[in-house]
Design an enzyme around this catalytic site. Structure first.
Site: not given
Length: 695
Positions: A317, A319, A344
């Site tokens: 992931a 952010e 995140e």
């Protein structure tokens, strides 16, 4: 950012010179190097040099930039222009130097100086010089009128960019729906210089806007606070009204749809994934945001949307402000999805609002975000759950230390990045987990976790939308807790500059009800003898959480190789259960299979690698296969699946499997032990089926 960090060692980097101890005064030629006691409380230092950037960012203030791009999927190309609004901070600067990349082709550059009677922009001369293997230096000669301190200038760069490290073009067969192509960008840490010319350093923040023109049927999203769309012209407009560093500018375009999951959150995904993603998240995002705001103050970015990307997304992931990018593969595990999304969200405060000014201190973003993530989950999910998750990660940290050695400089929090070394090599478990332990140490020094929450809230308020160095955090901490200024034994310098394990780890006893059964079961399997089956039967793993099973399998990996008879019993006890669980469990179970060369379960390794094409699941298994006697088997599976892998992952695996010793000719013919590869379906339904939606 969440990366898959628990499996393999990182590249090594050199150590940093000793940081001045708290209270020591920095010296230097100008205000940027003065201590905060001279600059005033809460005024961050601005680094004069970033060895990962070729730019002369210290000579200019970047107020804003605008991108005007056209996406051409047929030739996998972005073309258009960029306008930078710049103000020289001193007179006589005759050259603007931006970070660029060989994949970025410059067509022309011009300059306009408002307020000096200039009607038409002036064409500028420029040259592109080599810098490192991850970028180039774009040197632009400025006119005399643009060399006045405080004078606003507009520099326009017309360019085309194709397949640089920031831009990932996916053919339709590499998407989840397998119907339309998709493109996304990934800027961390120094990749966006192949997306647009820039000051590619976290020390520089600015607002930005963008106009993106696309073919019919394509939806564009960016990490921006405002957006609009003209259906007639197929033009998307974006604006980020808060200053961000270059690496947080992100774009994704493809067949994307959305569902609102909260008053300020929506989930974006390809149609075949959307219902699964929405079902998994429900209204949780707003609940987690609310908890974070209670702890650390208002969420500053307005929107908190998420877009789920195909397995080719190179990390778990990212952010990106207002729009977190997250890999669709993580939907298989609700607990890992929770941790990744909350992490995140935490970056909205730590990393995005207040950013590490240099990549050498990446822990300022990742360590603080990890601490904040665990404060959020402690409130939202309970202390026991958070302590269990922390145990899994700290176990991985110590596993890494055993592999690398306590004196390895990669285990420092603060490192020195040598010229030419890609800062991405600094992203490791120490950045996250040793950084987390240091923040936990500061919390313990403060005397009260709630009081420390208040400190972090005020730290964000003081430094929001700015970039800081470690000494800024330490100085502000001592200013906030003045009773510590004369305290003996503060170990700030050791924390930042010593190799080895954390000097302090938080008390995880609140998770004992979840971790102790795992430890007890591991003890039964620790012997070289087959354990008592009656004792084994008292542990019902079907009632365990994902993190409990993961902790158990990680520790069994530490015990591998097992005696063959022990492995047979282990498989008979748990194989069927593990097969029905999510990919986070399955990949670890199959690593146990590979490390113990347990041939009866090898067909499951084959099936897993046919199904999963994300780096986070394929690399650990291939790494173990290539390291042992199963290299030929790995080559056979790779040959069958390589067309479904992103080119970057394909190259990594080719290097692993073929750029070394050739396959051992004495290996058994393992290909016959696995079933033939099924023909992949191109339908959206079949693609959606590759995502296990079970809890």
């Amino acid at each position: 950012m969440m990366a898959d960090l628990h499996q393999t060692p990182t590249s090594l980097c050199c150590c940093r010179k000793t940081l001045p101890v708290p209270g020591a005064r920095c010296t230097g030629p100008g205000p940027d190097s003065w201590p905060s006691a001279i600059l005033g409380p809460g005024v961050p230092r601005r680094p004069l040099v970033d060895v990962a950037s070729a730019s002369n960012f210290g000579s200019f203030q970047l107020r804003h930039f605008h991108l005007d791009l056209r996406l051409n999927f047929a030739v996998k190309e972005m073309s258009g222009w960029q306008v930078l609004d710049l103000v020289p901070v001193q007179s006589g600067v005759q050259t603007l130097v931006l970070d660029s990349h060989p994949s970025l082709l410059i067509h022309s550059i011009d300059c306009k100086v408002p307020g000096v009677g200039q009607v038409e922009p002036v064409s500028l001369t420029y040259r592109v010089d080599p810098f490192t293997d991850y970028g180039s230096s774009l040197n632009i000669s400025l006119p005399a009128a643009a060399a006045q301190a405080g004078q606003l200038i507009h520099v326009t760069v017309r360019y085309t960019t194709t397949d640089g490290p920031a831009i990932w073009w996916l053919d339709s067969e590499l998407t989840c729906g397998q119907l339309r192509p998709l493109v996304f960008t990934q800027g961390h840490s120094v990749c966006n210089r192949s997306f647009f010319p820039c000051f590619d350093t976290p020390a520089v923040k600015s607002t930005y806007s963008a106009t993106v023109r696309v073919p019919d049927g394509v939806t564009v999203l960016m990490s921006a606070s405002r957006s609009s769309y003209s259906k007639l012209d197929r033009v998307f407009q974006f604006s980020m009204e808060f200053p961000v560093p270059s690496y947080l500018v992100a774009l994704v375009a493809g067949d994307l749809q959305h569902v609102d999951v909260g008053p300020r959150s929506r989930v974006w995904a390809e149609p075949c994934l959307l219902s699964c993603a929405v079902k998994k998240l429900g209204g949780s995002v707003e609940r987690w945001l609310g908890v974070a705001e209670e702890l650390f103050g208002p969420y500053l970015w307005g929107r908190c949307d998420l877009v789920f990307l195909p397995p080719s997304f190179p990390i778990v992931a990212m952010e990106n402000p207002c729009l977190t990018f997250i890999i669709a593969s993580i939907l298989e595990s609700s607990e890992f999805l929770l941790i990744d999304v909350v992490h995140e969200i935490a970056h909205g405060w730590f990393g995005n609002a207040v950013t590490n000014a240099t990549w050498e201190e990446m822990w300022l973003s990742e360590g603080l975000a990890t601490y904040a993530q665990r404060r959020i989950t402690s409130r939202a999910c309970g202390e026991a759950f958070t302590c269990l998750e922390t145990s899994v990660r700290l176990d991985a940290l110590h596993r890494q230390l055993r592999l690398l050695g306590d004196n390895n400089p990669v285990s420092k929090l603060q490192v020195k990045l040598e010229p030419g070394v890609n800062p991405s090599c600094l992203m490791n478990l120490f950045t996250y987990e040793k950084g987390f332990c240091f923040v936990s140490y500061l919390s313990q020094l403060s005397g009260d976790v709630i009081r420390f929450d208040h400190f972090l809230r005020d730290y964000i308020s003081q430094f929001k939308f700015r970039s800081v160095v470690a000494q800024d955090l330490i100085d502000y901490f001592l200013l906030y807790f003045p009773e510590l200024q004369e305290a003996d034994g503060l170990a700030f310098e050791r924390w930042l500059n010593d190799c080895g394990p954390p000097l302090f780890e938080p008390d995880l006893s609140a998770g004992g009800s979840l971790t102790q059964p795992v430890q007890d079961l591991c003890e039964l399997w620790r012997s070289h003898q087959v354990p008592c089956l009656a004792a084994i039967a008292t542990f019902d793993l079907s009632t365990w959480s994902t993190f409990q099973v993961v902790l158990f399998l990680d520790r069994m990996l530490d015990l591998s190789p097992l005696h063959h008879e022990v492995m047979e019993v282990f498989s008979s006890c748990y194989s069927r259960l593990f097969d029905g669980l999510n990919a986070e469990v399955q990949v670890r179970w199959l690593q146990v299979v590979v490390r113990n060369t347990f041939y009866p379960e090898l067909p499951k390794v084959h099936a897993f690698l046919l199904k999963h094409t994300s780096r986070m699941y394929t690399m650990p298994l291939y790494d173990d296969l290539a390291a042992g006697v199963m290299r030929r088997f790995a080559v056979d599976v790779f040959t069958q699946t390589q067309r479904r892998l992103h080119p970057n992952l394909r190259r990594s695996l080719q290097q692993m499997l073929f750029q070394g010793a050739s396959a051992n000719q004495s290996e058994p013919a393992l290909a016959a032990a696995v079933p033939p590869s099924p023909t992949p379906s191109s339908s959206a339904a079949a693609a959606a089926a590759t995502i296990n939606v079970s809890a």
